[in-house]
Design a protein around this motif. Structure first.
Motif, PDB file in Angstrom:
ATOM      1  N   SER A 221       0.445  -1.130   0.038  1.00 14.26           N
ATOM      2  CA  SER A 221      -0.189  -0.208  -0.233  1.00 14.26           C
ATOM      3  C   SER A 221       0.680   1.456  -0.251  1.00 14.26           C
ATOM      4  O   SER A 221       0.215   2.778  -0.381  1.00 14.26           O
ATOM      5  CB  SER A 221      -0.502  -0.333   1.577  1.00 14.26           C
ATOM      6  OG  SER A 221       0.083   0.560   2.596  1.00 14.26           O
ATOM      7  N   GLY A 222       1.873   1.271   0.545  1.00 10.29           N
ATOM      8  CA  GLY A 222       2.897   2.479   0.260  1.00 10.29           C
ATOM      9  C   GLY A 222       3.081   3.009   1.812  1.00 10.29           C
ATOM     10  O   GLY A 222       3.457   3.896   1.952  1.00 10.29           O
ATOM     11  N   ARG A 223       1.401   2.750   2.149  1.00  9.26           N
ATOM     12  CA  ARG A 223       1.431   3.174   3.666  1.00  9.26           C
ATOM     13  C   ARG A 223       1.864   2.232   4.671  1.00  9.26           C
ATOM     14  O   ARG A 223       1.468   1.149   4.987  1.00  9.26           O
ATOM     15  CB  ARG A 223       0.258   3.316   3.693  1.00  9.26           C
ATOM     16  CG  ARG A 223      -0.129   4.285   4.634  1.00  9.26           C
ATOM     17  CD  ARG A 223      -2.075   4.752   5.128  1.00  9.26           C
ATOM     18  NE  ARG A 223      -2.370   6.145   5.898  1.00  9.26           N
ATOM     19  CZ  ARG A 223      -2.828   6.051   6.856  1.00  9.26           C
ATOM     20  NH1 ARG A 223      -3.049   4.702   7.403  1.00  9.26           N
ATOM     21  NH2 ARG A 223      -3.114   6.309   8.140  1.00  9.26           N
ATOM     22  N   LEU A 224       2.687   3.085   6.181  1.00  2.29           N
ATOM     23  CA  LEU A 224       3.188   2.237   7.033  1.00  2.29           C
ATOM     24  C   LEU A 224       2.620   2.140   8.285  1.00  2.29           C
ATOM     25  O   LEU A 224       2.246   3.884   8.488  1.00  2.29           O
ATOM     26  CB  LEU A 224       4.715   2.212   6.746  1.00  2.29           C
ATOM     27  CG  LEU A 224       5.298   1.918   6.267  1.00  2.29           C
ATOM     28  CD1 LEU A 224       6.890   1.308   6.364  1.00  2.29           C
ATOM     29  CD2 LEU A 224       5.319  -0.100   5.724  1.00  2.29           C
ATOM     30  N   THR A 225       2.142   2.185   9.201  1.00  9.28           N
ATOM     31  CA  THR A 225       1.967   2.246  10.734  1.00  9.28           C
ATOM     32  C   THR A 225       3.243   1.787  11.287  1.00  9.28           C
ATOM     33  O   THR A 225       4.110   1.140  11.604  1.00  9.28           O
ATOM     34  CB  THR A 225       1.355   1.121  11.481  1.00  9.28           C
ATOM     35  OG1 THR A 225      -0.234   1.242  10.596  1.00  9.28           O
ATOM     36  CG2 THR A 225       1.057   1.725  12.373  1.00  9.28           C
ATOM     37  N   ILE A 226       3.744   3.238  11.820  1.00 10.66           N
ATOM     38  CA  ILE A 226       5.308   3.820  12.286  1.00 10.66           C
ATOM     39  C   ILE A 226       5.049   4.492  13.445  1.00 10.66           C
ATOM     40  O   ILE A 226       4.440   5.197  14.011  1.00 10.66           O
ATOM     41  CB  ILE A 226       6.553   5.145  11.580  1.00 10.66           C
ATOM     42  CG1 ILE A 226       6.259   4.335  10.218  1.00 10.66           C
ATOM     43  CG2 ILE A 226       6.879   5.081  12.323  1.00 10.66           C
ATOM     44  CD1 ILE A 226       6.193   5.476   9.547  1.00 10.66           C
ATOM     45  N   ALA A 227       5.828   3.765  14.556  1.00  6.22           N
ATOM     46  CA  ALA A 227       5.721   4.046  16.100  1.00  6.22           C
ATOM     47  C   ALA A 227       7.225   5.382  15.865  1.00  6.22           C
ATOM     48  O   ALA A 227       8.023   4.374  15.662  1.00  6.22           O
ATOM     49  CB  ALA A 227       5.918   3.010  17.420  1.00  6.22           C
ATOM     50  N   PHE A 228       6.425   6.246  17.087  1.00  8.92           N
ATOM     51  CA  PHE A 228       7.896   7.189  16.997  1.00  8.92           C
ATOM     52  C   PHE A 228       8.715   6.994  18.996  1.00  8.92           C
ATOM     53  O   PHE A 228       7.252   6.972  19.546  1.00  8.92           O
ATOM     54  CB  PHE A 228       7.920   8.315  17.103  1.00  8.92           C
ATOM     55  CG  PHE A 228       8.764   9.210  17.468  1.00  8.92           C
ATOM     56  CD1 PHE A 228       9.523   9.743  16.831  1.00  8.92           C
ATOM     57  CD2 PHE A 228       7.844  10.644  18.425  1.00  8.92           C
ATOM     58  CE1 PHE A 228      10.868  10.693  17.306  1.00  8.92           C
ATOM     59  CE2 PHE A 228       9.530  11.793  18.501  1.00  8.92           C
ATOM     60  CZ  PHE A 228      10.078  11.774  18.112  1.00  8.92           C
ATOM     61  N   SER A 229       9.688   6.845  19.358  1.00  8.99           N
ATOM     62  CA  SER A 229       9.697   6.862  20.378  1.00  8.99           C
ATOM     63  C   SER A 229      11.586   7.579  20.934  1.00  8.99           C
ATOM     64  O   SER A 229      12.385   7.159  20.235  1.00  8.99           O
ATOM     65  CB  SER A 229       9.932   5.200  21.329  1.00  8.99           C
ATOM     66  OG  SER A 229      10.756   5.788  22.665  1.00  8.99           O
ATOM     67  N   THR A 230      11.870   8.177  21.863  1.00 12.64           N
ATOM     68  CA  THR A 230      13.032   8.668  21.998  1.00 12.64           C
ATOM     69  C   THR A 230      12.784   8.204  23.542  1.00 12.64           C
ATOM     70  O   THR A 230      13.993   8.920  24.354  1.00 12.64           O
ATOM     71  CB  THR A 230      12.749  10.598  22.028  1.00 12.64           C
ATOM     72  OG1 THR A 230      11.587  10.688  22.987  1.00 12.64           O
ATOM     73  CG2 THR A 230      12.971  11.325  20.945  1.00 12.64           C
ATOM     74  N   ARG A 231      12.762   7.432  23.615  1.00  6.36           N
ATOM     75  CA  ARG A 231      13.306   6.920  25.394  1.00  6.36           C
ATOM     76  C   ARG A 231      13.808   5.846  24.829  1.00  6.36           C
ATOM     77  O   ARG A 231      14.272   4.807  24.363  1.00  6.36           O
ATOM     78  CB  ARG A 231      10.979   6.173  25.715  1.00  6.36           C
ATOM     79  CG  ARG A 231      11.794   5.034  27.079  1.00  6.36           C
ATOM     80  CD  ARG A 231      10.357   4.336  27.473  1.00  6.36           C
ATOM     81  NE  ARG A 231       8.689   5.839  27.658  1.00  6.36           N
ATOM     82  CZ  ARG A 231       7.705   5.571  28.082  1.00  6.36           C
ATOM     83  NH1 ARG A 231       7.406   4.235  28.376  1.00  6.36           N
ATOM     84  NH2 ARG A 231       7.578   6.823  28.327  1.00  6.36           N
TER      85      ARG A 231
END
Length: 474
Positions: free
Chosen positions: A258-268
């Motif tokens: 699909s070209g669309r990802l589910t991305i988690a963002f973390s700086t922990r």
């Protein structure tokens, strides 16, 4: 730079296949660049006199037009055997006897048409995140007063200075991604089993071999060769659009379809008590916004790192070094290495390797990666230390400096998941910024797709503009 030094591996191989250049011409240009610059960045322990003759051999191959890495100069980290050269692993305690055979990864690069121009500096036994020792100091080409990182620091310095377009390294706790982040490169640590290891104990299965490169297309090309993926029309695919036409075996691929990802963002930070600096967190946050703007679903979400992670990783780090130090004369090892190995032996006597820590960690992480295709984090937490004789300093000073700088990389060695560091933005110091992408097992090409997208949206200067004095151009 000269006509060919400074080009990408994809460009060089295409020029050789089209007979716009010979392998000898390409290699000679890079050897001249090494002679000019290596003294200022300390990338190479050995520059190979045989490289020109081996380039001629590549040029005479009947399959030259089909070689993915036709005539491409490559540097090899000095803990991997290269036929005819000693493998010193950064130490005075290792053998000076030349290797009889290439490591399997070196053999695969040669089979693809690459020419090995030299072996790059590493810290002793590849233990620490600064590359210095009895054989020399590897410096960051963007600022030679700073470390190139480690332990693949010499390989990273070689690529960032334009001495070679690609280099081979390995990563047991971040040893590809840390120097890649310092030097403004892509460094890919593949997942478990994608590339043959065949190197000692591999730090209890945490160490993987992988590419250092200046573009996503070059990293993909080198990874595909190292992984032994079916070539097909790989060379033509990569010269065309950088996609390589490769699908990941066994990896969920909704994002690729699909070209669309589910991305988690973390700086922990995974390590309790170690925090990510504001400048590094800000660049990662900017990368998250960029990916969101490109159509991906991005959400702040933190992996469930165990509180005991720091102790577990220290035990395996020291234990792996204890294995590597067996049979070496301890009198010839640096004090920090001796102490590291001594602590590893103690950890073994205390039974700290009896638990399957990889399985325990993945039991915690699997639900997180069922929800998210990719995790985005800062690649580093702090600036790298000054370049210098860290091997002459105490063990505690080295461990504290390493941990404060790079707490984000080790979980993915223990878990066995693929992880990639790549340039993004610029730090207040003027050095390249970097972010890390982590994926599911088998998702190396998906991570490279995402890196290529970020590269297109936020292109970077590929190599450091070193002046004759060895300092970066403003």
């Amino acid at each position: 730079m000269s006509k060919w030094a400074g080009r990408t591996a994809v460009e060089l191989a295409e020029a050789v296949r089209r007979k716009e250049a010979t392998p000898r011409e390409v290699v000679a240009d890079h050897l001249a660049r090494i002679a000019e610059v290596n003294g200022r960045v300390g990338a190479f322990r050995v520059v190979r006199a045989a490289a020109l003759a081996e380039a001629d051999e590549v040029g005479a191959r009947p399959d030259l037009a089909q070689l993915p890495l036709a005539g491409v100069p490559v540097a090899i980290k000095d803990n991997l055997p290269v036929r005819g050269e000693s493998t010193r692993n950064g130490s005075a305690a290792t053998s000076t006897v030349p290797a009889a055979e290439d490591h399997v990864t070196v053999a695969r690069l040669r089979a693809a048409g690459a020419v090995v121009v030299g072996l790059t500096h590493v810290p002793e036994l590849c233990v620490f995140g600064t590359t210095d020792g009895v054989h020399g100091i590897a410096r960051n080409p963007w600022d030679p007063t700073r470390t190139a990182g480690g332990s693949s620091g010499g390989s990273a310095a070689a690529v960032a200075a334009g001495l070679v377009p690609i280099a081979l390294g390995n990563d047991g706790m971040g040893s590809l991604r840390i120097p890649a982040a310092h030097c403004g490169l892509i460094g890919l640590k593949p997942g478990t089993g994608r590339i043959p290891v065949e190197l000692g104990g591999g730090w209890f299965g945490m160490s993987e071999h992988g590419p250092l490169a200046t573009t996503a297309a070059d990293a993909r090309l080198m990874f595909s060769v190292l992984a032994g993926e079916p070539a097909g029309d790989l060379a033509g695919d990569l010269a065309g659009d950088g996609s390589g036409g490769q699908e990941d075996e066994g990896a969920p691929s909704p994002g690729r379809r699909s070209g669309r990802l589910t991305i988690a963002f973390s700086t922990r930070s995974p390590i309790a008590g170690v925090r990510v600096g504001a400048a590094y967190a800000a660049l990662a946050r900017r990368a998250a916004r960029t990916l969101s703007g490109a159509g991906h679903r991005v959400a702040t979400a933190h992996p469930p790192y165990p509180l005991s992670f720091g102790a577990v990783i220290l035990a395996r780090w020291t234990g792996g070094v204890a294995q590597d130090a067996r049979g070496l004369d301890p009198r010839l090892l640096a004090p920090r290495t001796r102490r590291h190995a001594r602590i590893g032996r103690l950890a073994g006597r205390l039974g700290m390797f009896r638990t399957d820590h990889r399985a325990a960690l993945n039991e915690r992480l699997d639900p997180f990666f069922e929800e998210y295709d990719v995790l985005l984090t800062p690649a580093l937490a702090r600036p790298g230390p000054a370049a210098g004789a860290w091997h002459e300093r105490g063990w505690s000073a080295n461990v504290l400096a390493n941990t404060a700088c790079s707490p984000m990389t080790p979980p993915w060695n223990l878990s066995g998941r693929p992880a990639l560091a790549m340039p993004f933005g610029t730090l207040p110091s003027g050095l390249p910024g970097s972010v890390q992408l982590v994926g599911r097992p088998g998702s190396e090409h998906q991570l490279l797709d995402l890196a290529a997208q970020l590269e297109a949206l936020h292109p970077w200067r590929r190599t450091a503009p070193l002046e004759a004095t060895g300092t970066p151009r403003e």
